[in-house]
Design a protein around this motif. Structure first.
Motif, PDB file in Angstrom:
ATOM      1  N   GLN A   9       0.829  -1.197   0.000  1.00  0.00           N
ATOM      2  CA  GLN A   9       0.000   0.000   0.000  1.00  0.00           C
ATOM      3  C   GLN A   9       0.868   1.253   0.000  1.00  0.00           C
ATOM      4  O   GLN A   9       0.579   2.228  -0.712  1.00  0.00           O
ATOM      5  CB  GLN A   9      -0.929  -0.001   1.217  1.00  0.00           C
ATOM      6  N   GLN A  10       1.967   1.230   0.762  1.00  0.00           N
ATOM      7  CA  GLN A  10       2.881   2.380   0.789  1.00  0.00           C
ATOM      8  C   GLN A  10       3.544   2.573  -0.569  1.00  0.00           C
ATOM      9  O   GLN A  10       3.747   3.711  -1.022  1.00  0.00           O
ATOM     10  CB  GLN A  10       3.943   2.169   1.874  1.00  0.00           C
ATOM     11  N   VAL A  11       3.911   1.474  -1.216  1.00  0.00           N
ATOM     12  CA  VAL A  11       4.506   1.549  -2.556  1.00  0.00           C
ATOM     13  C   VAL A  11       3.495   2.151  -3.532  1.00  0.00           C
ATOM     14  O   VAL A  11       3.833   3.021  -4.350  1.00  0.00           O
ATOM     15  CB  VAL A  11       4.965   0.156  -3.031  1.00  0.00           C
ATOM     16  N   ALA A  12       2.261   1.690  -3.440  1.00  0.00           N
ATOM     17  CA  ALA A  12       1.215   2.198  -4.331  1.00  0.00           C
ATOM     18  C   ALA A  12       1.014   3.703  -4.162  1.00  0.00           C
ATOM     19  O   ALA A  12       0.876   4.444  -5.145  1.00  0.00           O
ATOM     20  CB  ALA A  12      -0.090   1.448  -4.067  1.00  0.00           C
ATOM     21  N   GLN A  13       1.006   4.169  -2.902  1.00  0.00           N
ATOM     22  CA  GLN A  13       0.810   5.599  -2.639  1.00  0.00           C
ATOM     23  C   GLN A  13       1.947   6.418  -3.217  1.00  0.00           C
ATOM     24  O   GLN A  13       1.725   7.460  -3.843  1.00  0.00           O
ATOM     25  CB  GLN A  13       0.694   5.834  -1.137  1.00  0.00           C
ATOM     26  N   LEU A  14       3.203   5.954  -3.023  1.00  0.00           N
ATOM     27  CA  LEU A  14       4.350   6.713  -3.525  1.00  0.00           C
ATOM     28  C   LEU A  14       4.393   6.694  -5.052  1.00  0.00           C
ATOM     29  O   LEU A  14       4.741   7.695  -5.684  1.00  0.00           O
ATOM     30  CB  LEU A  14       5.654   6.133  -2.967  1.00  0.00           C
ATOM     31  N   ALA A  15       4.001   5.575  -5.647  1.00  0.00           N
ATOM     32  CA  ALA A  15       4.042   5.458  -7.100  1.00  0.00           C
ATOM     33  C   ALA A  15       2.838   6.103  -7.775  1.00  0.00           C
ATOM     34  O   ALA A  15       2.851   6.338  -8.980  1.00  0.00           O
ATOM     35  CB  ALA A  15       4.105   3.978  -7.493  1.00  0.00           C
ATOM     36  N   GLY A  16       1.795   6.392  -6.982  1.00  0.00           N
ATOM     37  CA  GLY A  16       0.587   6.986  -7.550  1.00  0.00           C
ATOM     38  C   GLY A  16      -0.237   5.995  -8.348  1.00  0.00           C
ATOM     39  O   GLY A  16      -0.866   6.362  -9.348  1.00  0.00           O
ATOM     40  N   VAL A  17      -0.228   4.738  -7.912  1.00  0.00           N
ATOM     41  CA  VAL A  17      -1.011   3.696  -8.590  1.00  0.00           C
ATOM     42  C   VAL A  17      -1.839   2.962  -7.541  1.00  0.00           C
ATOM     43  O   VAL A  17      -1.695   3.187  -6.340  1.00  0.00           O
ATOM     44  CB  VAL A  17      -0.098   2.698  -9.342  1.00  0.00           C
ATOM     45  N   SER A  18      -2.665   2.041  -8.001  1.00  0.00           N
ATOM     46  CA  SER A  18      -3.477   1.254  -7.075  1.00  0.00           C
ATOM     47  C   SER A  18      -2.653   0.109  -6.472  1.00  0.00           C
ATOM     48  O   SER A  18      -1.631  -0.299  -7.034  1.00  0.00           O
ATOM     49  CB  SER A  18      -4.691   0.674  -7.796  1.00  0.00           C
ATOM     50  N   GLN A  19      -3.128  -0.409  -5.353  1.00  0.00           N
ATOM     51  CA  GLN A  19      -2.430  -1.539  -4.732  1.00  0.00           C
ATOM     52  C   GLN A  19      -2.481  -2.771  -5.637  1.00  0.00           C
ATOM     53  O   GLN A  19      -1.534  -3.564  -5.679  1.00  0.00           O
ATOM     54  CB  GLN A  19      -3.072  -1.857  -3.377  1.00  0.00           C
ATOM     55  N   SER A  20      -3.575  -2.923  -6.388  1.00  0.00           N
ATOM     56  CA  SER A  20      -3.682  -4.054  -7.309  1.00  0.00           C
ATOM     57  C   SER A  20      -2.658  -3.949  -8.434  1.00  0.00           C
ATOM     58  O   SER A  20      -2.156  -4.964  -8.933  1.00  0.00           O
ATOM     59  CB  SER A  20      -5.092  -4.148  -7.887  1.00  0.00           C
ATOM     60  N   ALA A  21      -2.309  -2.719  -8.817  1.00  0.00           N
ATOM     61  CA  ALA A  21      -1.284  -2.536  -9.849  1.00  0.00           C
ATOM     62  C   ALA A  21       0.074  -3.001  -9.341  1.00  0.00           C
ATOM     63  O   ALA A  21       0.853  -3.623 -10.070  1.00  0.00           O
ATOM     64  CB  ALA A  21      -1.219  -1.069 -10.274  1.00  0.00           C
ATOM     65  N   VAL A  22       0.370  -2.705  -8.070  1.00  0.00           N
ATOM     66  CA  VAL A  22       1.621  -3.182  -7.467  1.00  0.00           C
ATOM     67  C   VAL A  22       1.649  -4.709  -7.470  1.00  0.00           C
ATOM     68  O   VAL A  22       2.664  -5.335  -7.798  1.00  0.00           O
ATOM     69  CB  VAL A  22       1.777  -2.647  -6.029  1.00  0.00           C
ATOM     70  N   SER A  23       0.519  -5.308  -7.135  1.00  0.00           N
ATOM     71  CA  SER A  23       0.430  -6.762  -7.106  1.00  0.00           C
ATOM     72  C   SER A  23       0.673  -7.360  -8.486  1.00  0.00           C
ATOM     73  O   SER A  23       1.376  -8.364  -8.632  1.00  0.00           O
ATOM     74  CB  SER A  23      -0.941  -7.191  -6.582  1.00  0.00           C
ATOM     75  N   ARG A  24       0.110  -6.717  -9.532  1.00  0.00           N
ATOM     76  CA  ARG A  24       0.303  -7.220 -10.902  1.00  0.00           C
ATOM     77  C   ARG A  24       1.759  -7.143 -11.327  1.00  0.00           C
ATOM     78  O   ARG A  24       2.269  -8.037 -12.007  1.00  0.00           O
ATOM     79  CB  ARG A  24      -0.585  -6.439 -11.888  1.00  0.00           C
ATOM     80  N   VAL A  25       2.434  -6.083 -10.920  1.00  0.00           N
ATOM     81  CA  VAL A  25       3.841  -5.920 -11.287  1.00  0.00           C
ATOM     82  C   VAL A  25       4.690  -7.062 -10.733  1.00  0.00           C
ATOM     83  O   VAL A  25       5.621  -7.544 -11.384  1.00  0.00           O
ATOM     84  CB  VAL A  25       4.385  -4.556 -10.784  1.00  0.00           C
TER      85      VAL A  25
END
Length: 338
Positions: A9-25
């Motif tokens: 969630q912290q990565v998603a906030q810093l990257a400006g994307v959704s948490q699901s996008a982080v998961s897909r990556v």
């Protein structure tokens, strides 16, 4: 002082994307654009984030981990084979966890029971015994097992070996063609199928030619025991040739023959072995040996394991790879031999 765990969630906030996008990556095969992937990786690097692979495995049931069990690493054949197995599995997107176990089934059973809790997707068992109960346990858990360099009776078990019977027979025929009459054999660990099949093939070829085994000792796949076996075998009425069950023991046999007993190789005694590990080609040994084709054995092991991981059925396959003789200078070369 411990650092607090960085979350997706912290990565998603810093990257400006959704948490699901982080998961897909961080999910193999999932769809994520190059732009999103770059943003997520940059944020993850900044925060020191690493995805929790084990936690994901608990949810998905797909750990991408293969458990690899080996009995011992003293024999040069196994470190080389393990490296090849690890490389081939990494190409397929899997990681290897290596576990040591004794030669007997009881020890490996307890280790495998533990590793099953880590959601491994497959198991490779190299040169150790496996109980039928554990094979059934893994089958019920949906975890395929392939035995590497060891065969074993049991419905549904997959095994990849060299053709040890044929290889042993080739060793006998080579020595017979060289004119040897008093041929000895130094056995490995007698609980191993490799040892059993090599000796069966060797003695069968001798008998087929009207000969018999002149002397036999047990080296137990140990250099120390192989040296003692050599002293016993050559204490009186020495053989004029000896087949040693693997190269690891053969090096000790050759050293004992030359440096303790004062015998010349191959003038006084021919030595032939099995495996063709790298040291067999060293000038100090120049060992004639039956080659285990490790590359082909590894390819077949990985192929079978992948087929079983990606299919519903787990029907066993037994593969025996042909083993050629590699002629060097430790044994008398028969006239006209090619």
């Amino acid at each position: 002082m411990t650092k607090e765990k960085v979350t997706s969630q912290q990565v998603a906030q810093l990257a400006g994307v959704s948490q699901s996008a982080v998961s897909r990556v961080y999910t193999a095969g999932a769809s994520a654009s190059k732009k999103t992937t770059a943003k997520v990786h940059k944020a993850a690097t900044t925060l020191g984030y690493r995805p929790n692979v084990l936690a994901r495995a608990m949810v998905s049931g797909k750990s991408r981990i293969i458990g690899l069990f080996v009995g011992y690493l003293e024999n040069q054949f196994y470190p080389d084979a393990i490296e090849k197995l690890s490389t081939q599995l990494q190409v397929k997107g899997y990681h290897v966890l290596i576990f040591m176990a004794s030669k007997t089934a009881g020890n490996i059973d307890s280790v495998v029971e533990e590793i099953l809790d880590y959601q491994v997707e497959g198991i490779i068992v190299a040169s150790v015994a496996l109980s039928s109960q554990l094979a059934d346990r893994c089958r019920l858990a949906g975890v395929p097992i392939v035995l590497f360099n060891r065969s074993q009776d049991g419905e549904g078990l997959s095994c990849v070996t060299s053709d040890n019977f044929s290889g042993g027979a080739k060793a006998a025929r080579f020595l017979l063609a060289g004119g040897h009459k008093k041929i000895g054999y130094i056995a490995g660990w007698e609980g191993a199928s490799t040892q059993r099949d090599r000796e069966f093939g060797f003695t069968a070829a001798l008998q087929q030619a009207g000969g018999t085994l002149y002397a036999r000792e047990v080296g137990d796949f140990s250099m120390e025991k192989a040296s003692e076996a050599t002293r016993q075998m050559f204490s009186e009425d020495s053989p004029d040739a000896v087949f040693v069950a693997n190269d690891h023991m053969a090096f000790a046999v050759m050293d004992t023959l030359r440096f303790e007993l004062g015998l010349r190789i191959p003038e006084d005694v021919s030595v032939i072995s099995y495996d063709d590990v790298p040291a067999a080609a060293w000038p100090a040994y120049n060992l004639t040996t039956v080659r285990q084709c490790a590359d082909q054995m590894v390819q077949e092991t990985v192929r079978i394991l992948m087929e079983q991981i990606h299919s519903d059925g787990m029907q066993g396959q037994q593969v025996a790879i042909g083993s050629p003789i590699i002629v060097r200078g430790s044994a008398r070369i028969p006239e006209g031999w090619e």
